[in-house]
Design a protein around this motif. Structure first.
Motif, PDB file in Angstrom:
ATOM      1  N   ARG A 283      47.669  28.986  18.861  1.00 28.41           N
ATOM      2  CA  ARG A 283      46.565  29.854  19.295  1.00 28.41           C
ATOM      3  C   ARG A 283      46.536  29.968  20.817  1.00 28.41           C
ATOM      4  N   ASP A 284      46.773  28.864  21.518  1.00 32.23           N
ATOM      5  CA  ASP A 284      46.814  28.923  22.986  1.00 32.23           C
ATOM      6  C   ASP A 284      47.938  29.837  23.468  1.00 32.23           C
ATOM      7  N   PHE A 285      49.120  29.670  22.876  1.00 31.56           N
ATOM      8  CA  PHE A 285      50.274  30.477  23.278  1.00 31.56           C
ATOM      9  C   PHE A 285      50.022  31.961  22.998  1.00 31.56           C
ATOM     10  N   THR A 286      49.456  32.261  21.835  1.00 25.38           N
ATOM     11  CA  THR A 286      49.226  33.663  21.474  1.00 25.38           C
ATOM     12  C   THR A 286      48.115  34.279  22.312  1.00 25.38           C
ATOM     13  N   ALA A 287      47.102  33.490  22.683  1.00 21.16           N
ATOM     14  CA  ALA A 287      46.031  34.008  23.543  1.00 21.16           C
ATOM     15  C   ALA A 287      46.585  34.426  24.900  1.00 21.16           C
ATOM     16  N   LYS A 288      47.460  33.606  25.487  1.00 23.30           N
ATOM     17  CA  LYS A 288      48.101  33.970  26.753  1.00 23.30           C
ATOM     18  C   LYS A 288      48.987  35.206  26.580  1.00 23.30           C
ATOM     19  N   LEU A 289      49.612  35.303  25.401  1.00 25.18           N
ATOM     20  CA  LEU A 289      50.453  36.464  25.121  1.00 25.18           C
ATOM     21  C   LEU A 289      49.618  37.741  25.071  1.00 25.18           C
ATOM     22  N   ALA A 290      48.452  37.679  24.406  1.00 23.22           N
ATOM     23  CA  ALA A 290      47.565  38.850  24.344  1.00 23.22           C
ATOM     24  C   ALA A 290      47.052  39.224  25.732  1.00 23.22           C
ATOM     25  N   GLN A 305      41.937  46.388  26.272  1.00 26.26           N
ATOM     26  CA  GLN A 305      41.264  45.115  26.507  1.00 26.26           C
ATOM     27  C   GLN A 305      39.852  45.142  25.954  1.00 26.26           C
ATOM     28  N   THR A 306      39.214  46.293  25.992  1.00 27.94           N
ATOM     29  CA  THR A 306      37.848  46.382  25.448  1.00 27.94           C
ATOM     30  C   THR A 306      37.826  46.118  23.944  1.00 27.94           C
ATOM     31  N   ARG A 307      38.751  46.701  23.240  1.00 32.87           N
ATOM     32  CA  ARG A 307      38.807  46.485  21.787  1.00 32.87           C
ATOM     33  C   ARG A 307      39.170  45.050  21.451  1.00 32.87           C
ATOM     34  N   LEU A 308      40.098  44.477  22.212  1.00 30.08           N
ATOM     35  CA  LEU A 308      40.456  43.081  21.967  1.00 30.08           C
ATOM     36  C   LEU A 308      39.276  42.158  22.247  1.00 30.08           C
ATOM     37  N   THR A 309      38.547  42.434  23.337  1.00 28.66           N
ATOM     38  CA  THR A 309      37.381  41.616  23.672  1.00 28.66           C
ATOM     39  C   THR A 309      36.318  41.709  22.581  1.00 28.66           C
ATOM     40  N   LYS A 310      36.069  42.900  22.069  1.00 28.92           N
ATOM     41  CA  LYS A 310      35.074  43.057  21.004  1.00 28.92           C
ATOM     42  C   LYS A 310      35.494  42.292  19.753  1.00 28.92           C
ATOM     43  N   THR A 311      36.779  42.323  19.431  1.00 36.82           N
ATOM     44  CA  THR A 311      37.259  41.592  18.256  1.00 36.82           C
ATOM     45  C   THR A 311      37.067  40.088  18.434  1.00 36.82           C
ATOM     46  N   LEU A 312      37.416  39.562  19.593  1.00 35.33           N
ATOM     47  CA  LEU A 312      37.264  38.129  19.850  1.00 35.33           C
ATOM     48  C   LEU A 312      35.787  37.728  19.901  1.00 35.33           C
ATOM     49  N   LEU A 313      34.969  38.574  20.524  1.00 32.54           N
ATOM     50  CA  LEU A 313      33.547  38.251  20.626  1.00 32.54           C
ATOM     51  C   LEU A 313      32.875  38.277  19.257  1.00 32.54           C
ATOM     52  N   LYS A 314      33.286  39.232  18.410  1.00 31.77           N
ATOM     53  CA  LYS A 314      32.737  39.289  17.064  1.00 31.77           C
ATOM     54  C   LYS A 314      33.084  38.031  16.285  1.00 31.77           C
ATOM     55  N   GLY A 328      39.985  29.888  18.584  1.00 31.88           N
ATOM     56  CA  GLY A 328      40.883  30.971  18.957  1.00 31.88           C
ATOM     57  C   GLY A 328      40.183  32.065  19.739  1.00 31.88           C
ATOM     58  N   ALA A 329      38.936  32.380  19.356  1.00 29.29           N
ATOM     59  CA  ALA A 329      38.186  33.404  20.082  1.00 29.29           C
ATOM     60  C   ALA A 329      37.888  32.970  21.504  1.00 29.29           C
ATOM     61  N   VAL A 330      37.487  31.707  21.675  1.00 29.13           N
ATOM     62  CA  VAL A 330      37.196  31.198  23.018  1.00 29.13           C
ATOM     63  C   VAL A 330      38.458  31.203  23.880  1.00 29.13           C
ATOM     64  N   GLN A 331      39.576  30.756  23.319  1.00 30.80           N
ATOM     65  CA  GLN A 331      40.822  30.736  24.073  1.00 30.80           C
ATOM     66  C   GLN A 331      41.267  32.153  24.445  1.00 30.80           C
ATOM     67  N   GLY A 332      41.082  33.095  23.520  1.00 29.25           N
ATOM     68  CA  GLY A 332      41.447  34.478  23.818  1.00 29.25           C
ATOM     69  C   GLY A 332      40.602  35.072  24.912  1.00 29.25           C
ATOM     70  N   LEU A 333      39.273  34.840  24.877  1.00 28.08           N
ATOM     71  CA  LEU A 333      38.389  35.354  25.897  1.00 28.08           C
ATOM     72  C   LEU A 333      38.663  34.698  27.241  1.00 28.08           C
ATOM     73  N   ALA A 334      38.960  33.409  27.222  1.00 27.82           N
ATOM     74  CA  ALA A 334      39.253  32.718  28.477  1.00 27.82           C
ATOM     75  C   ALA A 334      40.560  33.201  29.096  1.00 27.82           C
ATOM     76  N   LEU A 336      41.732  36.197  28.924  1.00 28.54           N
ATOM     77  CA  LEU A 336      41.573  37.541  29.470  1.00 28.54           C
ATOM     78  C   LEU A 336      41.004  37.539  30.871  1.00 28.54           C
ATOM     79  N   GLY A 337      40.395  36.426  31.290  1.00 31.66           N
ATOM     80  CA  GLY A 337      39.888  36.353  32.656  1.00 31.66           C
ATOM     81  C   GLY A 337      38.398  36.580  32.749  1.00 31.66           C
ATOM     82  N   PRO A 338      37.835  36.457  33.948  1.00 28.44           N
ATOM     83  CA  PRO A 338      36.378  36.562  34.119  1.00 28.44           C
ATOM     84  C   PRO A 338      35.817  37.932  33.830  1.00 28.44           C
ATOM     85  N   HIS A 339      36.620  39.006  33.958  1.00 27.46           N
ATOM     86  CA  HIS A 339      36.100  40.352  33.723  1.00 27.46           C
ATOM     87  C   HIS A 339      35.832  40.603  32.243  1.00 27.46           C
TER      88      HIS A 339
END
Length: 339
Positions: A283-290, A305-314, A328-334, A336-339
């Motif tokens: 999950r860590d590796f794939t989050a960095k990949l996304a 990025q907006t659609r990916l963020t909505k998917t992770l936040l949901k 996995g959602a937290v790692q993905g959001l992290a 993506l960066g602060p924005h």
């Protein structure tokens, strides 16, 4: 001696209502008619040369007549063939049959269809090996649905349908062997040294672009049916990473196929079926990949990025999701960066 015979002058005189023209007058007019004809043709040739053409057209003759203050000839732009008739009493003399048209018939006749100007337009047969789903490119299902005996037959009351066969994608024998070997290593020996060398080759070789649609389909299919195989999933994500690293490959047209398996390996409930499987690392590796995909292609696709963020936040806000999905959602959001 004129090339225009006096008989031609007599026929032309009769066509305009002069029936008593003497043979001597016709013989005297013939050289002057030839001179005027040569003069008009020479002016028409000048117009042809100025138009950068090598064929003399009726427009050139009309332009020459206009230069001489003579009324241009009408009716020669219709495209209908000229009808010649033999003059009575002369075997070698012909004239154009001009029919008299009654204005009443012309006024009462229905208006003809407006002529369509010649036009053209462009569309993509294939973009980076992928055939776009547009009306000009008929899908395989439409072609398969048509009976073989009726493909060329169309009903008169139906609009004609122009069906173009899909573009055939031909691979060389070497590329086929390369693809089969890499996929075989990913499925059977993902931890071998040979597979690592294949990943390095996939990230650097310049002649592998024709294989990109095949690799994307392979990754999408294997992820969807191999969620219980942790080693396979990690190998597939490493394949995606190698494709993104290759500077000679354009992955952009295939993002719609690559993003679903990538997101699946981030927020799916279970990756692998053994306790020893380190799905946290996957999950860590794939989050960095996304995050790498969004950083690289986000400027071209503003909604990526907006659609990916909505998917992770949901997935993160859903209380019914498991701890692994929240992680996995937290790692993905992290990632993506602060924005």
């Amino acid at each position: 001696m004129s090339i225009v015979p006096k008989e031609t002058v007599e026929v032309i005189a009769q066509s305009i209502g002069i029936n008593n023209l003497s043979p001597d007058a016709a013989l005297a007019l013939a050289p002057d008619v030839e001179y005027r004809m040569r003069e008009i043709i020479q002016e028409g040739i000048k117009c042809m040369h100025h138009s950068k053409r090598t064929t003399l057209t009726t427009d050139d003759v009309d332009s020459a007549l206009g230069m001489r203050n003579v009324e241009p000839i009408y009716g020669f732009a219709s495209g209908d063939p000229l009808k010649f008739k033999r003059a009575l009493g002369h075997n070698d003399l012909f004239y154009v049959d001009d029919k008299d048209v009654d204005f009443k018939d012309v006024i009462e006749a229905p208006l003809p269809k407006a002529p369509l100007d010649t036009s053209f337009f462009c569309h993509w047969l294939a973009i980076e090996g992928v055939q776009p789903a547009i009306p000009e490119n008929a899908p395989v299902e439409v072609i398969a649905a048509l009976p073989e005996t009726k493909k060329s037959e169309q009903k008169s009351e139906e609009l004609p349908v122009d069906i173009r066969l899909p573009v055939k994608h031909v691979l060389s024998r070497e590329l086929q062997l390369y693809f089969n070997k890499v996929t075989e290593l990913a499925v059977s020996m993902p931890d071998s040294v040979l597979f690592k060398e294949a990943l390095a080759s996939l990230a650097t070789d310049s002649g592998l672009h024709p294989l990109v649609p095949y690799f994307t389909c392979f990754i999408e299919d294997e992820v969807s049916r191999g969620l219980n195989d942790f080693q396979l999933l990690f190998a597939l994500m490493r394949l995606v990473c190698s494709l993104l690293q290759n500077p000679h490959i354009h992955v952009e047209p295939y993002l719609h196929q690559l993003m679903p398996p990538v997101v699946t390996c981030i927020v799916t409930k279970r990756l692998g079926n053994r306790i020893a499987d380190n799905h946290w690392e996957l999950r860590d590796f794939t989050a960095k990949l996304a995050a790498t995909i969004c950083k690289r292609f986000g400027h071209n696709y503003s909604s990526l990025q907006t659609r990916l963020t909505k998917t992770l936040l949901k997935s993160f806000l859903d209380r019914k999701r498991t701890l692994t999905q929240h992680y996995g959602a937290v790692q993905g959001l992290a990632a993506l960066g602060p924005h």
